[in-house]
Design a protein around this motif. Structure first.
Motif, short mmCIF file in Angstrom:
data_model
loop_
_atom_site.label_atom_id
_atom_site.label_comp_id
_atom_site.label_asym_id
_atom_site.label_seq_id
_atom_site.Cartn_x
_atom_site.Cartn_y
_atom_site.Cartn_z
N GLU A 209 -6.76 -8.78 -37.11
CA GLU A 209 -7.88 -9.45 -37.77
C GLU A 209 -7.40 -10.24 -38.99
O GLU A 209 -7.80 -11.39 -39.20
CB GLU A 209 -8.94 -8.43 -38.18
CG GLU A 209 -10.19 -9.08 -38.78
CD GLU A 209 -11.29 -8.07 -39.02
OE1 GLU A 209 -12.29 -8.44 -39.67
OE2 GLU A 209 -11.16 -6.92 -38.55
N SER A 210 -6.51 -9.65 -39.76
CA SER A 210 -6.04 -10.31 -40.98
C SER A 210 -5.20 -11.54 -40.65
O SER A 210 -5.37 -12.61 -41.25
CB SER A 210 -5.22 -9.33 -41.83
OG SER A 210 -6.01 -8.24 -42.25
N SER A 212 -5.26 -13.24 -37.93
CA SER A 212 -6.11 -14.25 -37.30
C SER A 212 -6.84 -15.07 -38.37
O SER A 212 -7.05 -16.27 -38.21
CB SER A 212 -7.12 -13.58 -36.37
OG SER A 212 -6.47 -12.98 -35.26
N GLN A 213 -7.22 -14.42 -39.47
CA GLN A 213 -7.87 -15.15 -40.56
C GLN A 213 -6.91 -16.12 -41.22
O GLN A 213 -7.29 -17.26 -41.55
CB GLN A 213 -8.40 -14.16 -41.60
CG GLN A 213 -9.17 -14.82 -42.74
CD GLN A 213 -10.38 -15.57 -42.25
OE1 GLN A 213 -11.25 -15.00 -41.60
NE2 GLN A 213 -10.46 -16.86 -42.56
N HIS A 215 -4.43 -17.54 -39.72
CA HIS A 215 -4.29 -18.62 -38.74
C HIS A 215 -5.48 -19.59 -38.83
O HIS A 215 -5.31 -20.82 -38.82
CB HIS A 215 -4.19 -18.03 -37.34
CG HIS A 215 -3.99 -19.03 -36.26
ND1 HIS A 215 -2.97 -19.95 -36.27
CD2 HIS A 215 -4.69 -19.27 -35.11
CE1 HIS A 215 -3.04 -20.71 -35.19
NE2 HIS A 215 -4.08 -20.33 -34.48
N ALA A 216 -6.69 -19.03 -38.94
CA ALA A 216 -7.87 -19.88 -39.05
C ALA A 216 -7.83 -20.73 -40.32
O ALA A 216 -8.21 -21.91 -40.30
CB ALA A 216 -9.13 -19.01 -39.03
N ASP A 217 -7.34 -20.16 -41.40
CA ASP A 217 -7.24 -20.91 -42.66
C ASP A 217 -6.29 -22.10 -42.52
O ASP A 217 -6.57 -23.20 -43.01
CB ASP A 217 -6.77 -20.00 -43.79
CG ASP A 217 -7.81 -18.95 -44.17
OD1 ASP A 217 -8.99 -19.14 -43.83
OD2 ASP A 217 -7.43 -17.92 -44.79
N TYR A 264 -11.43 -15.52 -29.35
CA TYR A 264 -11.47 -14.44 -30.34
C TYR A 264 -12.73 -13.59 -30.19
O TYR A 264 -12.68 -12.36 -30.25
CB TYR A 264 -11.39 -15.04 -31.74
CG TYR A 264 -11.41 -14.02 -32.85
CD1 TYR A 264 -10.26 -13.29 -33.19
CD2 TYR A 264 -12.58 -13.75 -33.56
CE1 TYR A 264 -10.28 -12.35 -34.20
CE2 TYR A 264 -12.61 -12.81 -34.59
CZ TYR A 264 -11.46 -12.11 -34.90
OH TYR A 264 -11.49 -11.17 -35.91
#
Length: 322
Positions: A209-210, A212-213, A215-217, A264
């Motif tokens: 989860e961390s 992935s965040q 990566h999204a940023d 996701y």
């Protein structure tokens, strides 16, 4: 043959350009088939390398469908090798020979054995997630070399000239760099997720989860830069190919973002994960296209003779003595 044909605008060889484009397409396809190997848990379908088993270079019936999938992906490497070798030969045979074109063809070709070695290490380390990520990133480097070869095959061999102001060309270069960062972090996300390529393969230990965040940023940063670049190119009335390339990059990123969020929130179905891998290649190519579109290559200068003609040459041939 005119001087322009010999020394100016590169007349181009359709066969060479097609070979270079085939190399780009084949490299993207092999990323997709490599993803299929991992997503079907066939990463250790051939449990060793360079052989498929300790006794055989080919798969055996006892290895089942996983062995067929993994061995089939290995065979595709030979197809890709044939394409890039043909490209090197075609570039070498160009007349006049263009050293820069040959160098790019060779660079794309050398990526194939390098990838084969990394793939072998991936198998021998039981699909270590960091090595798997390196395997993917190496594919991006080979795709970049193949793309540069394709663009060079369609251009003359003279010096380059920017077609946009310097700050915008720098912004295009930064966009390519951030695209590379997005791909890098994406491999960390993959290494933390469930699709390891084999039920016994280890994960990288990062919190899914961390990371992935993170990566999204980086994706949002890339999208912001790309949109800003598109608006800036329009504001300075940049050449249409540059504006069009920036627009296509934004569209590719939006499409990839939709797939990323969908996978996701739906538990990472294999079909969407595979599409996301191929989409990564397309975004990478779109970013490279934007950077290339901010400059153009000039025709090579025609060679000049340093010898000074003798004044008598203008008088024509000297009559023979009686």
């Amino acid at each position: 043959m005119s001087d322009v044909s010999r020394f100016g605008e590169f007349p181009g060889k359709p066969a060479l350009s097609r070979l270079a484009l085939a190399s780009v397409v084949a490299n993207v396809l092999i990323v997709g088939t490599g993803g299929a190997v991992r997503l079907t848990k066939s990463g250790l379908g051939c449990p060793t390398w360079p052989r498929c088993t300790d006794e055989s270079y080919t798969t055996t019936p006892e290895m089942g469908i996983h062995g067929v999938i993994e061995f089939g992906n290995r065979l595709l490497t030979f197809v890709l090798a044939a394409i890039v070798i043909a490209g090197v030969i075609a570039a070498w045979q160009q007349r006049p020979r263009r050293r820069s074109l040959v160098a790019l063809a060779v660079a794309a070709a050398f990526g194939i054995p390098a990838q084969a070695v990394i793939g072998g290490i991936t198998v021998l380390t039981n699909l270590n997630p960091w090595v798997v990520g390196l395997h993917f990133l190496a594919s991006m480097a080979v795709i970049a070399a193949a793309y540069a070869f394709w663009r060079a095959a369609r251009e003359p061999d003279g010096p380059t000239r920017p077609t946009v102001p310097g700050p915008l060309r720098a912004l295009a270069g930064l966009t390519v760099g951030v695209t590379g960062l997005v791909l890098l972090v994406g491999t960390w996300v993959t290494g933390s997720g469930p699709h390891s390529g084999d039920s016994g393969a280890a994960r990288n230990g990062l919190d899914p989860e961390s990371i992935s965040q993170v990566h999204a940023d980086t994706v949002f940063l890339l999208l912001g830069l790309s949109v800003a670049l598109w608006f800036a190119l329009r504001a300075v009335a940049a050449p249409p190919p540059a504006i069009r390339a920036a627009g296509l990059l934004v569209l590719a990123e939006l499409g990839q973002g939709v797939i990323g969020f969908a996978q996701y929130f739906t538990g990472l179905p294999v079909a969407l994960v595979g599409a996301h891998m191929v989409g990564s290649c397309l975004v990478w190519l779109a970013a490279l296209a934007v950077f290339w579109s901010t400059r153009e290559r000039q025709p090579a200068a025609a060679p000049t003779s340093s010898a000074t003609p003798h004044p008598a040459d203008a008088l024509g041939p000297v009559p023979a003595a009686p």
